[in-house]
Design an enzyme around this catalytic site. Structure first.
Site, PDB file in Angstrom:
ATOM      1  N   GLU A  14       9.492  -4.351  10.150  1.00 42.83           N
ATOM      2  CA  GLU A  14       9.892  -3.047   9.589  1.00 42.83           C
ATOM      3  C   GLU A  14      10.457  -2.133  10.673  1.00 42.83           C
ATOM      4  O   GLU A  14       9.833  -1.940  11.728  1.00 42.83           O
ATOM      5  CB  GLU A  14       8.688  -2.377   8.898  1.00 42.83           C
ATOM      6  CG  GLU A  14       9.056  -1.006   8.313  1.00 42.83           C
ATOM      7  CD  GLU A  14       8.047  -0.419   7.344  1.00 42.83           C
ATOM      8  OE1 GLU A  14       7.041  -1.091   7.034  1.00 42.83           O
ATOM      9  OE2 GLU A  14       8.267   0.722   6.907  1.00 42.83           O
ATOM     10  N   LYS A  31      -1.188  -9.455   2.842  1.00 43.97           N
ATOM     11  CA  LYS A  31      -0.415  -8.983   4.004  1.00 43.97           C
ATOM     12  C   LYS A  31      -1.274  -8.020   4.826  1.00 43.97           C
ATOM     13  O   LYS A  31      -1.960  -7.162   4.267  1.00 43.97           O
ATOM     14  CB  LYS A  31       0.882  -8.294   3.561  1.00 43.97           C
ATOM     15  CG  LYS A  31       1.682  -7.728   4.737  1.00 43.97           C
ATOM     16  CD  LYS A  31       3.105  -7.391   4.356  1.00 43.97           C
ATOM     17  CE  LYS A  31       3.285  -6.069   3.671  1.00 43.97           C
ATOM     18  NZ  LYS A  31       2.827  -4.889   4.432  1.00 43.97           N
ATOM     19  N   GLU A  63      -1.174  -5.529   8.520  1.00 46.02           N
ATOM     20  CA  GLU A  63      -0.331  -4.908   9.542  1.00 46.02           C
ATOM     21  C   GLU A  63      -0.939  -5.124  10.927  1.00 46.02           C
ATOM     22  O   GLU A  63      -2.147  -4.971  11.098  1.00 46.02           O
ATOM     23  CB  GLU A  63      -0.192  -3.408   9.271  1.00 46.02           C
ATOM     24  CG  GLU A  63       0.555  -3.102   7.984  1.00 46.02           C
ATOM     25  CD  GLU A  63       0.729  -1.604   7.752  1.00 46.02           C
ATOM     26  OE1 GLU A  63       0.399  -0.794   8.642  1.00 46.02           O
ATOM     27  OE2 GLU A  63       1.206  -1.248   6.661  1.00 46.02           O
ATOM     28  N   ASP A  78       0.842  -1.203   0.000  1.00 46.74           N
ATOM     29  CA  ASP A  78       0.000   0.000   0.000  1.00 46.74           C
ATOM     30  C   ASP A  78       0.877   1.254   0.000  1.00 46.74           C
ATOM     31  O   ASP A  78       0.372   2.373  -0.067  1.00 46.74           O
ATOM     32  CB  ASP A  78      -1.024  -0.004   1.144  1.00 46.74           C
ATOM     33  CG  ASP A  78      -0.376  -0.050   2.518  1.00 46.74           C
ATOM     34  OD1 ASP A  78       0.861  -0.146   2.610  1.00 46.74           O
ATOM     35  OD2 ASP A  78      -1.130   0.003   3.520  1.00 46.74           O
ATOM     36  N   SER A  79       2.218   1.057  -0.020  1.00 48.98           N
ATOM     37  CA  SER A  79       3.129   2.176  -0.277  1.00 48.98           C
ATOM     38  C   SER A  79       2.846   2.773  -1.648  1.00 48.98           C
ATOM     39  O   SER A  79       3.377   3.835  -1.984  1.00 48.98           O
ATOM     40  CB  SER A  79       4.595   1.710  -0.189  1.00 48.98           C
ATOM     41  OG  SER A  79       4.812   0.577  -1.007  1.00 48.98           O
ATOM     42  N   ASP A 129      -1.109  -6.136  -0.311  1.00 51.48           N
ATOM     43  CA  ASP A 129      -1.425  -5.530   0.984  1.00 51.48           C
ATOM     44  C   ASP A 129      -2.919  -5.323   1.152  1.00 51.48           C
ATOM     45  O   ASP A 129      -3.594  -4.847   0.227  1.00 51.48           O
ATOM     46  CB  ASP A 129      -0.757  -4.143   1.082  1.00 51.48           C
ATOM     47  CG  ASP A 129       0.475  -4.149   1.964  1.00 51.48           C
ATOM     48  OD1 ASP A 129       0.660  -5.094   2.743  1.00 51.48           O
ATOM     49  OD2 ASP A 129       1.260  -3.186   1.858  1.00 51.48           O
TER      50      ASP A 129
HETATM   51  O1  KIV Z   1       3.604  -1.080   1.582  1.00 46.56           O
HETATM   52  C1  KIV Z   1       4.765  -1.494   1.545  1.00 46.56           C
HETATM   53  O2  KIV Z   1       5.528  -1.244   0.609  1.00 46.56           O
HETATM   54  C2  KIV Z   1       5.232  -2.308   2.655  1.00 46.56           C
HETATM   55  C3  KIV Z   1       6.687  -2.571   2.744  1.00 46.56           C
HETATM   56  C4  KIV Z   1       7.348  -1.363   3.262  1.00 46.56           C
HETATM   57  C5  KIV Z   1       6.993  -3.777   3.544  1.00 46.56           C
HETATM   58  O3  KIV Z   1       4.451  -2.706   3.477  1.00 46.56           O
END
Ligand code: KIV
Length: 278
Positions: free
Chosen positions: A182, A113, A115, A44-45, A83
């Site tokens: 992280e 994924k 968090e 989600d970056s 994500d």
């Molecule tokens: O969103 C992302 O790119 C991430 C990485 C920083 C692990 O969660």
């Protein structure tokens, strides 16, 4: 060979390091895949790197599905992890399973994924029960930026280091196949990695984790809004792009591009005939 959540666990058993990078589009995914990277995270970056938001909070399920499906089309052998965006799993177990299912069905993910630690264990258990591989993510969790008060290293005092160790164990027990660590002190990340039978993927966690992940635009120096301490520039693609854009601009303005070899020919008689009565 196609990488799966099972491959990741086997790699840890064999003591083989796991490589991961983010990608958000088809062409980049193809390059990352061809380079032999084990896993691609549609992180989600993308909110920061691709969409220009100041954080990941505004990223939607539709964003993740749109970019995830593009990456999945480009990834032949890399495991594609998508994500789950902010508020797609926090409110209820039902939301978590339905949205994880959408990332698999519509985004063609190989895993999702999430968090968080203890507070999302019921969600992780339910998603795993639905036969969807789950990657955990603890330490600095950017979706919680408003609660954490900034992008800073986590687990540096006894209480938060204990929480990190506990969260990692709970995620493993809940069925996660891997965990991202992280911005965690290197010695703590190494300790957590040694305690678990599932692989840890570090980002700002030192060399003792079972694998590493970076945001591709960071490691290629394409994203310059900010640069975390753990980022290493493996190539200066940002500068190469800038040189290319400037060269194009100069040639367009000088009239030297396009040249003869970039144009399509027409028989002069055809052109003359076409001009008549026009
Ligand atoms: O969103 C992302 O790119 C991430 C990485 C920083 C692990 O969660």
């Amino acid at each position: 060979m196609k990488n799966t959540s099972v491959t990741f666990k086997e790699m840890k058993k064999k003591g083989e390091k796991i490589s991961m990078l983010t990608a958000y589009d088809y062409s980049t995914a193809k390059l990352v895949d061809k380079a032999g990277i084990n896993g691609i995270l549609v992180g989600d970056s993308l909110g920061n790197v691709m969409l220009g938001y100041p954080d990941t909070v505004s990223v939607t399920m539709e964003d993740m599905i749109h970019h995830g499906a593009a990456v999945a089309r480009g990834a032949e052998n890399s495991l594609v992890v998508i994500d789950m965006p902010f508020m797609s799993y926090q409110a209820s177990v039902y939301d978590a399973v339905v949205n994880a299912g959408r990332l698999m069905k519509e985004g063609r993910a190989g895993a999702v994924k999430l968090e968080g630690g203890e507070e999302i264990i019921p969600q992780v258990e339910a998603i795993v029960k639905a036969s969807i591989p789950v990657m955990g993510h603890i330490g600095l969790t950017p979706q919680s930026i408003n609660a954490l008060g900034g992008y800073k290293a986590q687990g540096r005092d006894i209480e938060s280091a204990r929480k990190l160790i506990k969260d990692a164990r709970l995620l493993e027990q809940a069925g996660a196949f891997s965990i991202v660590l992280e911005c965690v002190p290197a010695d703590l990340a190494t300790y957590v990695s040694e305690q678990l039978s599932i692989p840890t993927i570090g980002i700002g966690g030192g060399a003792g984790t079972d694998g590493q992940i970076l945001v591709y635009a960071d490691m290629l120096a394409m994203f310059s809004d900010y640069r975390p301490k753990f980022v290493k520039n493996f190539a200066n693609v940002g500068e190469m792009m800038m040189e290319g854009f400037k060269a194009y601009d100069a040639e367009v303005k000088a009239g030297t591009y396009p040249a003869e070899e970039h144009t399509y020919a027409i028989d002069p008689e055809v052109l003359e005939a076409a001009k008549i009565n026009n």
